[in-house]
Design an enzyme around this catalytic site. Structure first.
Site, PDB file in Angstrom:
ATOM      1  CG  HIS A   1       7.893 -25.243 -21.266  1.00  9.63           C
ATOM      2  ND1 HIS A   1       7.280 -24.974 -20.065  1.00  9.63           N
ATOM      3  CD2 HIS A   1       8.716 -24.202 -21.503  1.00  9.63           C
ATOM      4  CE1 HIS A   1       7.712 -23.822 -19.601  1.00  9.63           C
ATOM      5  NE2 HIS A   1       8.588 -23.329 -20.458  1.00  9.63           N
TER       6      HIS A   1
ATOM      7  CG  ASP B   1      11.538 -21.850 -12.388  1.00 10.95           C
ATOM      8  OD1 ASP B   1      12.544 -21.363 -12.929  1.00 10.95           O
ATOM      9  OD2 ASP B   1      10.416 -21.846 -12.921  1.00 10.95           O
TER      10      ASP B   1
ATOM     11  NE  ARG C   1      16.628 -16.639 -15.969  1.00 10.67           N
ATOM     12  CZ  ARG C   1      15.875 -17.531 -16.624  1.00 10.67           C
ATOM     13  NH1 ARG C   1      15.119 -18.380 -15.968  1.00 10.67           N
ATOM     14  NH2 ARG C   1      15.901 -17.561 -17.929  1.00 10.67           N
TER      15      ARG C   1
ATOM     16  CB  SER D   1      13.892 -21.832 -15.740  1.00 13.01           C
ATOM     17  OG  SER D   1      12.569 -21.373 -15.748  1.00 13.01           O
TER      18      SER D   1
ATOM     19  CE  LYS E   1       8.525 -23.196 -15.647  1.00 12.23           C
ATOM     20  NZ  LYS E   1       9.451 -22.082 -15.468  1.00 12.23           N
TER      21      LYS E   1
HETATM   22  N1  URA Z   1      10.394 -20.364 -19.868  1.00 14.67           N
HETATM   23  C1  URA Z   1      10.690 -20.799 -18.613  1.00 14.67           C
HETATM   24  O1  URA Z   1       9.954 -21.549 -17.996  1.00 14.67           O
HETATM   25  N2  URA Z   1      11.840 -20.381 -18.091  1.00 14.67           N
HETATM   26  C2  URA Z   1      12.693 -19.575 -18.726  1.00 14.67           C
HETATM   27  O2  URA Z   1      13.721 -19.274 -18.188  1.00 14.67           O
HETATM   28  C3  URA Z   1      12.370 -19.142 -20.017  1.00 14.67           C
HETATM   29  C4  URA Z   1      11.206 -19.551 -20.574  1.00 14.67           C
END
Ligand code: URA
Length: 426
Positions: A82, A161, A168, A183, A187
C-alpha cells in the site's frame, strides 16, 4: 445508538468504546447514517484525533463491517502493498507483478483518488475493460491462479472505510494520522493479508508533507497493524517531486508498462526497493525482484493479471489504447541551470483541475488528462527546453494548468543533489 451523542463525545474530547465504534461502522456500512452525520464525526475525529486504542478498535470495526477474505487455501505468504498516496505514484502496477513473479500471493483492495493524490482504482480503470469490482470469490480464485487480484472499494469488503474515505475527501478531513492508519489497515485486514508493505509518502505531493508527521504515521501504522495481527514493513519515501515521469491516469499506466518493459529511473528504483524489502522480510533474496523484472517474468505476470481482470492486453503493445487528451502545451525551462524544485503538490492540483482527480465525492474523472515530466530535481536543464507537457481537454484548460505550474518550478545556477528516494525504513 444515538449518533448525536456519539459525535458529541468526540467533539468534547471524550473517548469512544470499542462497542460504540463497532456499531457506528456497522450502521455506516449499511448506509443507515446520513452522510452529514458521518462527516460531522469525521471532522470531529480530525480535530480531536483518536487514541491508539480507539484507532485499533476502529480499524478492526471497519474491517469487520463487511466480509473478510479467507486466503487459507492459497500459497503463502499473503502480502499486500500500500501507499499512503502520492502524485505520480504508480508503484502498485509494477510491484504486484514483480512479487507475483517471485511466487507471492497478493489480494489487494485499492482506493480511488483522494485529494491531490491519484488512486490505483482510477488508474487501472483507464485500461479498457479492466474490472475493479471482483467479488470475494473471484478475488480468491484469481489470486490462486496468477498470484494477483485487485479490487476497488466494494460493498463487500470494509464498506465502512468506503463511506468514510469518500466523505473525508469532500470535507477536507484527510490528513489525520489515526484516520489514515485505520483506513489503510482495515482494507489489509479485510483482504486477508498477513504481511503488509506500506510506502508512506513524505512531501508536498502526499498527505504527510513533513518528515515528522510521516514518521508518526509510519509508527502508528506499524503499531496498529501489529496489534491487529499483521507484520508491517514501513518505508518513508520522497514525495517532494512527482514519482516518475507522468501524473494522471492513462498516462501513468503507460509509464508503468514501460518500467515493466525495462525503462530505468526513480520509479523502477523505488519499485525494486519496495519489492526487495518485502522479499527480505520473508527470508528471500531481495535481488529476486530485479531478476523478475529484468527477465520479463514480471511483464508476463502483468499481462496475465490485466487479462484476468477483463482488461485489454493489447495496451502492452499499443499504448495509444490508453487515451491521452488532445490539447497539449509545454512549460519550458525559464533559464539554463539545475532543476532545484518541481513541486509535486502543484502537479497534483493541476491534474485535479484538469479533471483527472475529484473535487467532490462521486465526481467523474477524465482518465485522459495528465502531465508528462521531462526532468527531475538535480537534472541539468536548458533554457527553452520542455520541463512539463500538459494534456488537457481544451486549450483553455491546458493554459490554466500551465499558469498554475509556473511557480512550481525552480532552477538553480549551482548543482543540486537529487533528494534521496528513501527517507527512512521503520
Ligand atoms: N489511503 C487510504 O487507503 N486511506 C487514507 O485515508 C489515505 C490513503
Amino acid at each position: 445508538m444515538n449518533i448525536q451523542d456519539f459525535i458529541r463525545v468526540r467533539r468534547d474530547k471524550g473517548k469512544h468504546t470499542e462497542a460504540e465504534l463497532r456499531e457506528f461502522c456497522q450502521l455506516a456500512a449499511r448506509a443507515e447514517i446520513p452522510d452529514y452525520q458521518i462527516s460531522a464525526w469525521l471532522m470531529a475525529a480530525f480535530l480531536e484525533p483518536l487514541s491508539l486504542d480507539e484507532t485499533v478498535w476502529l480499524t478492526k470495526a471497519m474491517a469487520d463491517s463487511g466480509e473478510r477474505l479467507d486466503l487459507s487455501g492459497l500459497k503463502r505468504p499473503w502480502l499486500d502493498k500500500h501507499s499512503t498516496g502520492g502524485v505520480g505514484d504508480k508503484t502498485t502496477m509494477v510491484v504486484l507483478p514483480v512479487l507475483a513473479a517471485c511466487g507471492l500471493t497478493m489480494v489487494k483492495m485499492s482506493g480511488r483518488g483522494l485529494g491531490i493524490t491519484g488512486g490505483t482504482v482510477d488508474k487501472l480503470e483507464s485500461i479498457p475493460g479492466f474490472r475493479m469490482d471482483l467479488s470475494p470469490t473471484e478475488l480468491v480464485s484469481q489470486a490462486g491462479q496468477i498470484g494477483i487480484a485487485i479490487t476497488g472499494q466494494t460493498a463487500k469488503l470494509a464498506p465502512a472505510d468506503g463511506a468514510f474515505y469518500a466523505l473525508r475527501d469532500s470535507v477536507s478531513a484527510v490528513e489525520n494520522i489515526p484516520l489514515i492508519a485505520s483506513s489503510i489497515l482495515s482494507k489489509k485486514l479485510a483482504g486477508g493479508a498477513e504481511v503488509v508493505s506500506i510506502d508512506v509518502k513524505c512531501g508536498s505531493g502526499g498527505f504527510m508533507t513533513g518528515f515528522e508527521s510521516a514518521r508518526q504515521l509510519g509508527e502508528m501504522l506499524r503499531e496498529v497493524g501489529e496489534r491487529c495481527g499483521l507484520k508491517v514493513l514501513i518505508e518513508i519515501t520522497d514525495m517532494s517531486q512527482a514519482l516518475g515521469r507522468t501524473v494522471g491516469n492513462s498516462i501513468e499506466v503507460r509509464e508503468a508498462i514501460r518500467v515493466l518493459q525495462g525503462e530505468p529511473g526513480r520509479l523502477r528504483d523505488l519499485c525494486l526497493i519496495l519489492s526487495g524489502r518485502a522479499l527480505g522480510a520473508i527470508g528471500r533474496d531481495p535481488d529476486e525482484a530485479r531478476q523478475a523484472l529484468d527477465s520479463g517474468q514480471a511483464l508476463e505476470k502483468a499481462k496475465a493479471w490485466v487479462g484476468a481482470q477483463g482488461g485489454d492486453v493489447r495496451i502492452f503493445e499499443d499504448e495509444a489504447l490508453l487515451a491521452l487528451a488532445p490539447e497539449t502545451l509545454t512549460l519550458d525551462a525559464p533559464v539554463s541551470g539545475y532543476l532545484s524544485r518541481l513541486d509535486a503538490g502543484a502537479l497534483g492540483r493541476a491534474v485535479v483541475a484538469l479533471g483527472g482527480g475529484r473535487e467532490q465525492k462521486g465526481d467523474a474523472i477524465d482518465p485522459s488528462v495528465g502531465i508528462e515530466v521531462f526532468a527531475e530535481v538535480g537534472d541539468h536543464v536548458m533554457v527553452g527546453r520542455p520541463l512539463l507537457k500538459v494534456y488537457a481537454r481544451t486549450n483553455h484548460e491546458a493554459y490554466q494548468a500551465l499558469l498554475s505550474l509556473r511557480p512550481a518550478v525552480g532552477v538553480s545556477q549551482t548543482p543540486v543533489s537529487p533528494p534521496p528516494l528513501i527517507l527512512a525504513a521503520i
